[in-house]
Motif scaffolding. Structure first.
Motif, PDB file in Angstrom:
ATOM      1  N   VAL A 144      84.991 -60.498  35.698  1.00 46.18           N
ATOM      2  CA  VAL A 144      85.022 -60.005  34.310  1.00 46.18           C
ATOM      3  C   VAL A 144      85.120 -58.485  34.287  1.00 46.18           C
ATOM      4  O   VAL A 144      85.886 -57.907  33.492  1.00 46.18           O
ATOM      5  CB  VAL A 144      83.784 -60.484  33.531  1.00 46.18           C
ATOM      6  N   TYR A 145      84.383 -57.795  35.144  1.00 48.02           N
ATOM      7  CA  TYR A 145      84.403 -56.332  35.158  1.00 48.02           C
ATOM      8  C   TYR A 145      85.757 -55.783  35.590  1.00 48.02           C
ATOM      9  O   TYR A 145      86.199 -54.741  35.104  1.00 48.02           O
ATOM     10  CB  TYR A 145      83.281 -55.787  36.045  1.00 48.02           C
ATOM     11  N   VAL A 146      86.445 -56.489  36.466  1.00 53.71           N
ATOM     12  CA  VAL A 146      87.775 -56.048  36.881  1.00 53.71           C
ATOM     13  C   VAL A 146      88.761 -56.180  35.726  1.00 53.71           C
ATOM     14  O   VAL A 146      89.529 -55.259  35.437  1.00 53.71           O
ATOM     15  CB  VAL A 146      88.271 -56.863  38.107  1.00 53.71           C
ATOM     16  N   SER A 147      88.732 -57.310  35.030  1.00 55.35           N
ATOM     17  CA  SER A 147      89.694 -57.540  33.950  1.00 55.35           C
ATOM     18  C   SER A 147      89.358 -56.774  32.674  1.00 55.35           C
ATOM     19  O   SER A 147      90.252 -56.280  31.982  1.00 55.35           O
ATOM     20  CB  SER A 147      89.785 -59.034  33.640  1.00 55.35           C
ATOM     21  N   ALA A 148      88.083 -56.631  32.356  1.00 58.44           N
ATOM     22  CA  ALA A 148      87.678 -55.989  31.093  1.00 58.44           C
ATOM     23  C   ALA A 148      87.581 -54.479  31.210  1.00 58.44           C
ATOM     24  O   ALA A 148      87.957 -53.755  30.277  1.00 58.44           O
ATOM     25  CB  ALA A 148      86.359 -56.561  30.619  1.00 58.44           C
ATOM     26  N   PHE A 149      87.080 -53.979  32.343  1.00 58.45           N
ATOM     27  CA  PHE A 149      86.805 -52.543  32.463  1.00 58.45           C
ATOM     28  C   PHE A 149      87.520 -51.867  33.627  1.00 58.45           C
ATOM     29  O   PHE A 149      87.346 -50.681  33.853  1.00 58.45           O
ATOM     30  CB  PHE A 149      85.287 -52.315  32.624  1.00 58.45           C
ATOM     31  N   ALA A 150      88.286 -52.660  34.385  1.00 61.06           N
ATOM     32  CA  ALA A 150      88.991 -52.122  35.556  1.00 61.06           C
ATOM     33  C   ALA A 150      88.007 -51.499  36.541  1.00 61.06           C
ATOM     34  O   ALA A 150      88.284 -50.459  37.149  1.00 61.06           O
ATOM     35  CB  ALA A 150      90.043 -51.107  35.134  1.00 61.06           C
ATOM     36  N   LEU A 151      86.864 -52.137  36.686  1.00 63.17           N
ATOM     37  CA  LEU A 151      85.837 -51.674  37.621  1.00 63.17           C
ATOM     38  C   LEU A 151      85.585 -52.744  38.675  1.00 63.17           C
ATOM     39  O   LEU A 151      85.470 -53.936  38.356  1.00 63.17           O
ATOM     40  CB  LEU A 151      84.528 -51.386  36.879  1.00 63.17           C
ATOM     41  N   THR A 152      85.497 -52.310  39.921  1.00 62.41           N
ATOM     42  CA  THR A 152      85.210 -53.237  41.011  1.00 62.41           C
ATOM     43  C   THR A 152      83.746 -53.111  41.402  1.00 62.41           C
ATOM     44  O   THR A 152      83.299 -52.042  41.834  1.00 62.41           O
ATOM     45  CB  THR A 152      86.095 -52.945  42.233  1.00 62.41           C
ATOM     46  N   LEU A 153      83.014 -54.205  41.240  1.00 63.32           N
ATOM     47  CA  LEU A 153      81.590 -54.220  41.579  1.00 63.32           C
ATOM     48  C   LEU A 153      81.381 -54.832  42.957  1.00 63.32           C
ATOM     49  O   LEU A 153      82.235 -55.574  43.465  1.00 63.32           O
ATOM     50  CB  LEU A 153      80.809 -55.027  40.538  1.00 63.32           C
ATOM     51  N   PRO A 154      80.234 -54.550  43.572  1.00 60.84           N
ATOM     52  CA  PRO A 154      79.897 -55.202  44.840  1.00 60.84           C
ATOM     53  C   PRO A 154      79.872 -56.719  44.667  1.00 60.84           C
ATOM     54  O   PRO A 154      79.779 -57.243  43.554  1.00 60.84           O
ATOM     55  CB  PRO A 154      78.506 -54.650  45.166  1.00 60.84           C
ATOM     56  N   ARG A 155      79.892 -57.444  45.753  1.00 63.03           N
ATOM     57  CA  ARG A 155      80.055 -58.897  45.700  1.00 63.03           C
ATOM     58  C   ARG A 155      78.797 -59.648  45.317  1.00 63.03           C
ATOM     59  O   ARG A 155      78.866 -60.633  44.574  1.00 63.03           O
ATOM     60  CB  ARG A 155      80.554 -59.393  47.079  1.00 63.03           C
ATOM     61  N   THR A 156      77.646 -59.272  45.783  1.00 64.21           N
ATOM     62  CA  THR A 156      76.431 -60.081  45.554  1.00 64.21           C
ATOM     63  C   THR A 156      75.595 -59.532  44.395  1.00 64.21           C
ATOM     64  O   THR A 156      75.716 -58.372  43.990  1.00 64.21           O
ATOM     65  CB  THR A 156      75.557 -60.129  46.810  1.00 64.21           C
ATOM     66  N   ALA A 157      74.706 -60.397  43.867  1.00 61.42           N
ATOM     67  CA  ALA A 157      73.814 -60.008  42.779  1.00 61.42           C
ATOM     68  C   ALA A 157      72.891 -58.883  43.214  1.00 61.42           C
ATOM     69  O   ALA A 157      72.628 -57.944  42.447  1.00 61.42           O
ATOM     70  CB  ALA A 157      72.996 -61.212  42.318  1.00 61.42           C
ATOM     71  N   ARG A 158      72.400 -58.938  44.451  1.00 61.65           N
ATOM     72  CA  ARG A 158      71.505 -57.909  44.958  1.00 61.65           C
ATOM     73  C   ARG A 158      72.216 -56.553  45.018  1.00 61.65           C
ATOM     74  O   ARG A 158      71.646 -55.525  44.633  1.00 61.65           O
ATOM     75  CB  ARG A 158      70.994 -58.288  46.342  1.00 61.65           C
ATOM     76  N   GLU A 159      73.465 -56.543  45.481  1.00 60.35           N
ATOM     77  CA  GLU A 159      74.234 -55.298  45.576  1.00 60.35           C
ATOM     78  C   GLU A 159      74.580 -54.752  44.196  1.00 60.35           C
ATOM     79  O   GLU A 159      74.596 -53.541  43.975  1.00 60.35           O
ATOM     80  CB  GLU A 159      75.499 -55.537  46.401  1.00 60.35           C
ATOM     81  N   GLN A 160      74.874 -55.659  43.257  1.00 54.95           N
ATOM     82  CA  GLN A 160      75.175 -55.240  41.888  1.00 54.95           C
ATOM     83  C   GLN A 160      73.938 -54.621  41.230  1.00 54.95           C
ATOM     84  O   GLN A 160      74.056 -53.670  40.449  1.00 54.95           O
ATOM     85  CB  GLN A 160      75.695 -56.437  41.078  1.00 54.95           C
ATOM     86  N   TYR A 161      72.776 -55.152  41.551  1.00 56.24           N
ATOM     87  CA  TYR A 161      71.532 -54.598  41.036  1.00 56.24           C
ATOM     88  C   TYR A 161      71.334 -53.168  41.532  1.00 56.24           C
ATOM     89  O   TYR A 161      70.964 -52.273  40.773  1.00 56.24           O
ATOM     90  CB  TYR A 161      70.357 -55.479  41.453  1.00 56.24           C
ATOM     91  N   LYS A 162      71.591 -52.945  42.811  1.00 52.74           N
ATOM     92  CA  LYS A 162      71.436 -51.615  43.403  1.00 52.74           C
ATOM     93  C   LYS A 162      72.456 -50.626  42.834  1.00 52.74           C
ATOM     94  O   LYS A 162      72.183 -49.426  42.724  1.00 52.74           O
ATOM     95  CB  LYS A 162      71.595 -51.694  44.924  1.00 52.74           C
ATOM     96  N   ALA A 163      73.640 -51.129  42.440  1.00 48.58           N
ATOM     97  CA  ALA A 163      74.693 -50.259  41.918  1.00 48.58           C
ATOM     98  C   ALA A 163      74.490 -49.919  40.437  1.00 48.58           C
ATOM     99  O   ALA A 163      75.159 -49.026  39.899  1.00 48.58           O
ATOM    100  CB  ALA A 163      76.053 -50.921  42.115  1.00 48.58           C
ATOM    101  N   SER A 164      73.562 -50.607  39.792  1.00 46.42           N
ATOM    102  CA  SER A 164      73.328 -50.415  38.353  1.00 46.42           C
ATOM    103  C   SER A 164      72.285 -49.338  38.099  1.00 46.42           C
ATOM    104  O   SER A 164      71.422 -49.070  38.945  1.00 46.42           O
ATOM    105  CB  SER A 164      72.850 -51.723  37.720  1.00 46.42           C
ATOM    106  N   ARG A 165      72.371 -48.754  36.918  1.00 44.28           N
ATOM    107  CA  ARG A 165      71.295 -47.871  36.456  1.00 44.28           C
ATOM    108  C   ARG A 165      70.291 -48.750  35.719  1.00 44.28           C
ATOM    109  O   ARG A 165      70.620 -49.340  34.685  1.00 44.28           O
ATOM    110  CB  ARG A 165      71.849 -46.787  35.528  1.00 44.28           C
ATOM    111  N   ILE A 166      69.094 -48.843  36.240  1.00 46.72           N
ATOM    112  CA  ILE A 166      68.093 -49.750  35.674  1.00 46.72           C
ATOM    113  C   ILE A 166      67.664 -49.247  34.294  1.00 46.72           C
ATOM    114  O   ILE A 166      67.354 -48.067  34.121  1.00 46.72           O
ATOM    115  CB  ILE A 166      66.879 -49.877  36.602  1.00 46.72           C
ATOM    116  N   ILE A 167      67.667 -50.140  33.320  1.00 45.22           N
ATOM    117  CA  ILE A 167      67.294 -49.809  31.945  1.00 45.22           C
ATOM    118  C   ILE A 167      66.235 -50.793  31.450  1.00 45.22           C
ATOM    119  O   ILE A 167      66.010 -51.849  32.051  1.00 45.22           O
ATOM    120  CB  ILE A 167      68.510 -49.851  30.992  1.00 45.22           C
ATOM    121  N   SER A 168      65.600 -50.439  30.335  1.00 41.36           N
ATOM    122  CA  SER A 168      64.633 -51.340  29.716  1.00 41.36           C
ATOM    123  C   SER A 168      65.371 -52.473  29.013  1.00 41.36           C
ATOM    124  O   SER A 168      66.502 -52.308  28.543  1.00 41.36           O
ATOM    125  CB  SER A 168      63.774 -50.571  28.705  1.00 41.36           C
TER     126      SER A 168
END
Length: 237
Positions: A144-168
């Motif tokens: 979804v991120y590739v098609s909607a925002f042209a962004l490539t995220l890491p493959r796993t949920a754990r890696e995506q968590y680390k790549a995110s800015r944690i918010i409330s």
């Protein structure tokens, strides 16, 4: 001679005594303004009494719920007209997600993200899968991120968590990521939409919309993360 005068004298004495008693026993009319002050006060008191009672004045206040100005009626009519127009112009995808998200169709007006997530809606879950034949949670978010925002995220949920800015969780906006512990640590991820709903690849239902307040997900919720997106895509959020 003397005996004849005694009855006459008695009559004269009786008449004289009656004449002296007449003023005491006679009743004289009392005239207002004349006579003693006690009689005058008594008459004045009687004159002040009114025999006619004045009924209480009843004030009628119309119920607020029954009163409406022309301005408010026009405003309500305008809101209904706007909502009807939004429904009429809504796409099939918007109507579908208005029901899934339990929200108004007009709140989804111009929502481009829905078109990208809906491409995958109903796709079955497959651990390690990344196609329409079967997909897992992190691969779905990645696609979804590739098609909607042209962004490539890491493959796993754990890696995506680390790549995110944690918010409330109170800061969640459409397109943010939500993370869960389903198999130990950060093991599940979904994309937040709105109204406490998120879309994800569920192991039991495939790609579907779930509620953040579902007891299952509430117990396993870890946190929320935000991936900074290109300026051109900010209008979606």
């Amino acid at each position: 001679m003397t005996r004849q005068l005694i009855p006459a004298f008695a009559i004269i004495l009786f008449l004289t005594s009656c004449s002296s008693m007449r003023p005491v026993n006679s009743k004289q009319p009392v005239i207002a303004g004349k006579g003693n002050s006690a009689n005058t006060d008594k008459v004045q008191f009687l004159n002040d009494i009114s025999t006619e009672s004045t009924p209480p004045v009843l004030k009628y206040a119309a119920p607020k719920t029954q009163t409406s100005s022309k301005a408010s009626l026009k405003e309500d009519h305008g809101s209904v007209t706007h909502a009807a127009a939004a429904v009429e112009k809504a796409s099939a995808t918007q109507l579908k997600y208005a029901i899934l998200l339990d929200t108004e169709v007009e709140s989804l007006d111009g929502d481009l993200l829905l078109d990208h997530v809906d491409e995958w809606y109903g796709t079955r879950y497959k651990l390690g899968g990344n196609s329409k034949a079967g997909i897992d949670c992190s691969a779905f978010v990645q696609a979804v991120y590739v098609s909607a925002f042209a962004l490539t995220l890491p493959r796993t949920a754990r890696e995506q968590y680390k790549a995110s800015r944690i918010i409330s969780s109170t800061e969640l906006k459409e397109g943010d990521l939500v993370f869960f512990n389903t198999r130990g640590g950060v093991s599940h991820v979904g994309i937040y939409l709105q109204n406490n709903k998120f879309i994800h690849a569920s192991t039991s239902q495939g790609v579907t919309v779930s509620d953040m307040y579902d007891p299952y997900y509430m117990r396993r919720f870890i946190g929320a993360g935000r991936i900074e997106k290109p300026e051109a895509s900010n209008k979606i959020f």
